[in-house]
Design an enzyme around this catalytic site. Structure first.
Site: not given
Length: 285
Positions: A108, A248
C-alpha cells in the site's frame, strides 16, 4: 505435505500481512501463507471456487505474486490471475468473478522496502486479524498444509474495461474541469489516462510512470512534503483541484483550488451525499 517454514509473527498486522522484503517477507513466506489461506477457505466451506490474485508495482511484487499463485495451485486451488492492478480494481475483480476470495500483493502506502498481502473473502468481505487473519496466521505457523493430489488451474482475466465502465456510472462531470493528478509512480497511473479520457476531463499528470523505487515523492501521499509538486501545479495551472494517490491506488489526498489539502473527513462527508440513499444514515469520523 507442503513444507512449512519459520515465520516472523510480527508480519501479521490488524488488516494485512506486511514486512520488509526479503528479511521478514519473501517467496517462501508468501507461498506458505497462500497455502494457509486455501486451508482457511476450505474450513469456511469455500471449497469449489477460485482465488483472485493481483499485485502492485513494487520491485519484489512480481516474485511474491508468482509465489502466492504457486502456493494456491499446489494446494489444489484454482487461480484467477489479474496481474498489475490497483487494490480497488482487485476488489472489483473478486466481486465480479464470484471467487472464493482474493490475495493482493502490496504494501500500500508503506516505504519501498516493504511488501505484503491483503486478503478478502467472497463478496469482497474484508479479513481483519479479528475476523480471520488470526486463523490464517495459526495455519501458517502450525497447521498441516497438505499438497493436493491434483494442482489447481490458472486463468488470466482483465477487468479493467469493466471497472472503468462501472466507475463511469457514478462519475457525472457537469462542467469542463482542469485537474492535477499525481499517481506517485504507483499503479493508479496505469488506469487514470483511460478513465480521464472517458470522462472528458483535462488533467496534468504527475509521476504517472509506474516505478517500484517511487522516485517522485514516495508511495504515501499523506506525508507532509508529498503534496509539494501538485500544490504548486494546481496554483500555477489555476486548476479546479488536485488528487494524489498512494502506491496501490486505494487512498488519496485532495488539494483544493487554492493549493491547500482538504481534510479526509470532509471528503468523506462530500462522498456520503452521493452514496447514501434516502432514509439511510452515514457515520464517519
Amino acid at each position: 505435505q507442503i513444507r512449512q517454514i519459520m515465520l516472523n509473527k510480527s508480519i501479521f498486522k490488524s488488516y494485512d500481512v506486511r514486512g520488509i522484503y526479503p528479511d521478514e517477507i519473501n517467496d517462501e513466506t508468501v507461498r506458505t501463507i497462500s497455502c494457509a489461506f486455501n486451508e482457511y477457505l476450505n474450513l469456511k466451506n469455500f471449497k469449489q471456487s477460485a482465488v483472485v490474485v493481483g499485485r502492485d508495482i513494487r520491485l519484489s511484487s512480481e516474485s511474491l505474486y508468482n509465489a502466492a499463485i504457486e502456493g494456491l495451485l499446489e494446494a489444489g486451488r484454482d487461480v484467477i490471475e489479474i496481474g498489475v492492478t490497483t487494490t480497488p480494481l482487485f476488489y472489483f475483480a473478486v466481486g465480479k468473478s464470484g471467487a472464493a476470495g482474493g490475495i493482493m500483493i502490496t504494501a500500500s502506502h508503506n516505504p519501498p522496502e516493504y511488501n505484503g498481502m491483503k486478503f478478502v473473502l467472497q463478496n469482497v468481505t474484508a479479513i481483519s486479524y479479528e475476523s480471520g487473519l488470526n486463523e490464517i496466521e495459526k495455519l501458517s505457523l502450525g497447521g498441516r498444509l497438505e499438497r493436493a493430489a491434483k494442482k489447481g488451474n490458472i486463468e488470466k482475466r482483465d477487468y479493467k474495461d469493466e471497472y472503468i465502465n462501472f466507475l463511469l456510472k457514478y462519475a457525472h462531470v457537469k462542467k469542463p474541469l482542469s485537474i492535477v493528478l499525481d499517481a506517485g509512480n504507483g499503479t493508479a497511473g496505469i488506469f487514470l489516462p483511460e478513465l480521464m479520457e472517458e470522462l472528458g476531463v483535462k488533467y496534468q499528470p504527475l509521476f504517472f510512470e509506474p516505478n517500484g523505487n517511487f522516485p517522485g515523492r514516495g508511495p504515501n501521499p499523506a506525508l507532509a512534503d508529498a503534496a509539494k509538486n501538485p500544490k504548486e501545479a494546481v496554483k500555477n495551472q489555476k486548476a479546479d483541484f488536485g488528487v494524489l494517490f498512494d502506491g496501490d491506488g486505494d487512498r488519496l489526498v485532495v488539494i483544493d483550488e487554492k493549493g491547500e489539502a482538504v481534510r479526509g473527513d470532509l471528503i468523506t462527508a462530500l462522498l456520503a451525499d452521493e452514496i447514501v440513499k434516502p432514509g439511510e444514515t452515514a457515520l464517519y469520523e
